[in-house]
Design an enzyme around this catalytic site. Sequence first.
Site, mmCIF file in Angstrom:
data_model
loop_
_atom_site.group_PDB
_atom_site.id
_atom_site.type_symbol
_atom_site.label_atom_id
_atom_site.label_comp_id
_atom_site.label_asym_id
_atom_site.label_seq_id
_atom_site.Cartn_x
_atom_site.Cartn_y
_atom_site.Cartn_z
ATOM 1 N N GLU A 81 0.813 -1.223 0.000
ATOM 2 C CA GLU A 81 0.000 0.000 0.000
ATOM 3 C C GLU A 81 0.845 1.271 0.000
ATOM 4 O O GLU A 81 0.312 2.369 0.063
ATOM 5 C CB GLU A 81 -0.942 0.008 1.208
ATOM 6 N N ARG A 124 16.840 8.791 -22.666
ATOM 7 C CA ARG A 124 16.919 9.139 -24.082
ATOM 8 C C ARG A 124 17.127 10.633 -24.308
ATOM 9 O O ARG A 124 17.431 11.065 -25.421
ATOM 10 C CB ARG A 124 15.698 8.617 -24.859
ATOM 11 N N ASP A 151 9.415 15.114 -30.923
ATOM 12 C CA ASP A 151 8.628 14.204 -30.088
ATOM 13 C C ASP A 151 7.271 14.807 -29.766
ATOM 14 O O ASP A 151 7.187 16.001 -29.526
ATOM 15 C CB ASP A 151 9.284 13.995 -28.706
#
Length: 273
Positions: free
Chosen positions: A119, A161, A176
């Site tokens: 949890e 990246r 992107d």
Amino acid sequence: MRLDVVTIFPEYLEPLNVSLVGKARARGQLDVRVHDLRSFTHDRHHTVDDTPYGGGPGMVMKPEPWGEALDSILASGEAERPARPVLVVPTPSGRPFTQALAVELAERPWLIFAPARYEGIDRRVIEEYGEHLEVHEVSIGDYVLAGGEAAVLVITEAVARLLPGVLGNAESHRDDSFAPGAMADLLEGPVYTKPPEWRGRGIPEVLVSGHHGKVARWRRDEAFRRTSVNRPDLIERCDPAALDKHDRKTLVELGWQELPEGGFGRSDRAVEE
Ligand code: ADE
């Protein structure tokens, strides 16, 4: 960049040895260290969890092993580098992980990940280290995973990246989806490669026209088309100053309606109102 990950499933982080992140490690651009949380326990069963105060289902991760693990990592860094690390805690209750946060994290020399199972981690751990370190509690999406390890893989790949020299082509992430800049806040459109015909399907004529201006325009129109279908919320939030005349025409053709402030809203809603 140095990355430390504390986990009860070190083998879950094996993918950090392959592909882009693996190559970055092999080249020395990324120094990844995975630590087994259980090695910071002192009981026979290597206990890392206990029942929650106040009752309720599930178990909570005990603070002591986390404290020992984080202290030992911080101590190891003291000699090596003076820079303070950022602590990243993946949790479905965190703030959304975005490209902007990936860019921010990629600029830091040292990240420590604290993925929880069960949890979650006893809150006092976050409070304690929040006093000395920048702590980011981040969620990778509106769903609940069994633990934060998969989120560590996601965040690491998104960050790695962006590191200088990690992607082969320096331009690769300029366009992107979600990258700041020319195509800001638009999803990338479709891409094609050889052969020119596959199973009777050709490629859009404009891509072989050799006309760079037309190709750029087509790509932008396709980006609007895809964004309109998959992420209409991004169209609604787009900066009107970033839209030229052709963009506006494209959006109207896609069924959007220009609003008085210059932004765009869904025509159906405008009609209802
Ligand atoms: N742990 C469990 N679910 C998660 C999520 N959606 N994002 C980050 N960490 C998580």
